[in-house]
Enzyme design. Structure first.
Site, PDB file in Angstrom:
ATOM      1  N   GLY A  17      -1.242   0.405  -3.319  1.00  0.00           N
ATOM      2  CA  GLY A  17      -1.917   1.540  -2.673  1.00  0.00           C
ATOM      3  C   GLY A  17      -3.067   1.184  -1.748  1.00  0.00           C
ATOM      4  N   ASN A  19      -2.830   0.550   1.485  1.00  0.00           N
ATOM      5  CA  ASN A  19      -2.661   1.331   2.714  1.00  0.00           C
ATOM      6  C   ASN A  19      -3.006   2.800   2.475  1.00  0.00           C
ATOM      7  OD1 ASN A  19      -1.621  -0.164   5.209  1.00  0.00           O
ATOM      8  ND2 ASN A  19      -0.453  -1.089   3.538  1.00  0.00           N
ATOM      9  N   MET A  92       9.160   1.703  -2.205  1.00  0.00           N
ATOM     10  CA  MET A  92      10.204   0.688  -2.331  1.00  0.00           C
ATOM     11  C   MET A  92      11.621   1.235  -2.485  1.00  0.00           C
ATOM     12  SD  MET A  92       8.475  -1.943  -1.818  1.00  0.00           S
ATOM     13  CE  MET A  92       9.577  -3.291  -2.222  1.00  0.00           C
ATOM     14  N   ARG A  93      11.801   2.538  -2.292  1.00  0.00           N
ATOM     15  CA  ARG A  93      13.157   3.101  -2.394  1.00  0.00           C
ATOM     16  C   ARG A  93      13.691   3.503  -1.040  1.00  0.00           C
ATOM     17  NH1 ARG A  93      14.634   4.091  -7.836  1.00  0.00           N
ATOM     18  NH2 ARG A  93      12.752   3.385  -8.881  1.00  0.00           N
ATOM     19  N   LEU A  94      15.018   3.580  -0.957  1.00  0.00           N
ATOM     20  CA  LEU A  94      15.637   3.981   0.306  1.00  0.00           C
ATOM     21  C   LEU A  94      15.380   5.458   0.584  1.00  0.00           C
ATOM     22  CD1 LEU A  94      19.141   2.264   0.242  1.00  0.00           C
ATOM     23  CD2 LEU A  94      17.195   1.735   1.740  1.00  0.00           C
ATOM     24  N   ASN A 109       6.528   4.595   8.476  1.00  0.00           N
ATOM     25  CA  ASN A 109       6.432   3.497   7.508  1.00  0.00           C
ATOM     26  C   ASN A 109       5.593   2.391   8.122  1.00  0.00           C
ATOM     27  OD1 ASN A 109       7.069   1.898   5.187  1.00  0.00           O
ATOM     28  ND2 ASN A 109       8.593   0.800   6.413  1.00  0.00           N
ATOM     29  N   HIS A 111       5.226  -1.821   7.992  1.00  0.00           N
ATOM     30  CA  HIS A 111       5.990  -2.999   7.573  1.00  0.00           C
ATOM     31  C   HIS A 111       5.224  -4.261   7.979  1.00  0.00           C
ATOM     32  CE1 HIS A 111       9.524  -5.280   6.468  1.00  0.00           C
ATOM     33  NE2 HIS A 111       9.368  -5.982   7.572  1.00  0.00           N
TER      34      HIS A 111
END
Ligand code: GRF
Length: 203
Positions: A17, A19, A92-94, A109, A111
């Site tokens: 957490g 971010n 972490m999920r699609l 998102n 990355h």
């Protein structure tokens, strides 16, 4: 065109957490973090949210029949709260079409690489394996792929001799914390325009 501010933002996070903390710090006139959702009960992000007085929800994936149902439930939750922008921060999920449909062009998102290089897991380690001399972070809109959506903003960091995944990740993370609130703010102020798969940032 500026959107109605402050924009109502939800953050989806699975872990640490940091971010989320940066997004909370950047909140103000342009946007507010109204809701934090995690797929992991023990995610530090939920404690961060609660500590900041933000509604924190553990959405249990096991309570649903599969990823499609889970995404549909998330969409209902976010819509029910009047959320206007969803910011993934270490989620972490699609993200599936059941959620994408409700928030088309409104899911971001962050990355830890300069996309399109090194999508997916362990981006910093991938960068080291490939011996790149510059890496960084990317904020992008989410589409049905993994880290493939239109790129909104990037910040570069040098890869130094002797770097390992931890030292490089830490250097990138500092830039993530600058970039993400800045991009969400620009979005809230209506300064981000998507043209096909290109994004123009009008500052
Ligand atoms: C960050 O490196 C982010 O780029 C990636 O996952 C990590 C999340 O870290 N998507 P945190 O939970 O925000 O500290």
């Amino acid at each position: 065109m500026p959107l109605k501010v402050p924009l109502k933002v939800a953050v989806l996070a699975s872990g640490r957490g940091s971010n989320l903390e940066a997004l909370l710090e950047g909140a103000g006139e342009a946007y507010g973090v109204e809701l934090v959702v995690s797929d992991r009960r023990e995610a530090r992000a939920l404690a961060v949210a609660a500590g900041a007085g933000v509604r924190a929800v553990f959405a249990d994936p096991k309570a649903h029949r599969g990823l499609a149902d889970y995404n549909a439930a998330l969409a209902r939750l976010l819509e029910g709260e009047g959320i206007e922008l969803v910011a993934l921060a270490g989620y972490m999920r699609l993200v599936r079409e059941e959620l994408l449909r409700s928030f088309a062009g409104r899911i971001m998102n962050i990355h830890p690489s300069l996309l399109p290089a090194f999508p997916g897991a362990d981006a910093q380690a991938q960068a080291l394996v490939h011996g790149v001399k510059v890496s960084g972070c990317t904020v992008h809109f989410v589409d049905e792929g993994v880290d493939t959506g239109p790129i909104i903003g990037q910040r570069a960091v040098p890869v130094l001799e002797g770097d390992n995944a931890e030292t490089l990740s830490a250097r990138i993370l500092e830039e993530e914390h600058v970039l993400y609130p800045r991009m969400v703010t620009l979005y809230a102020l209506g300064k981000i325009v998507t043209i096909g798969r290109r994004v123009e940032v009008r500052t």
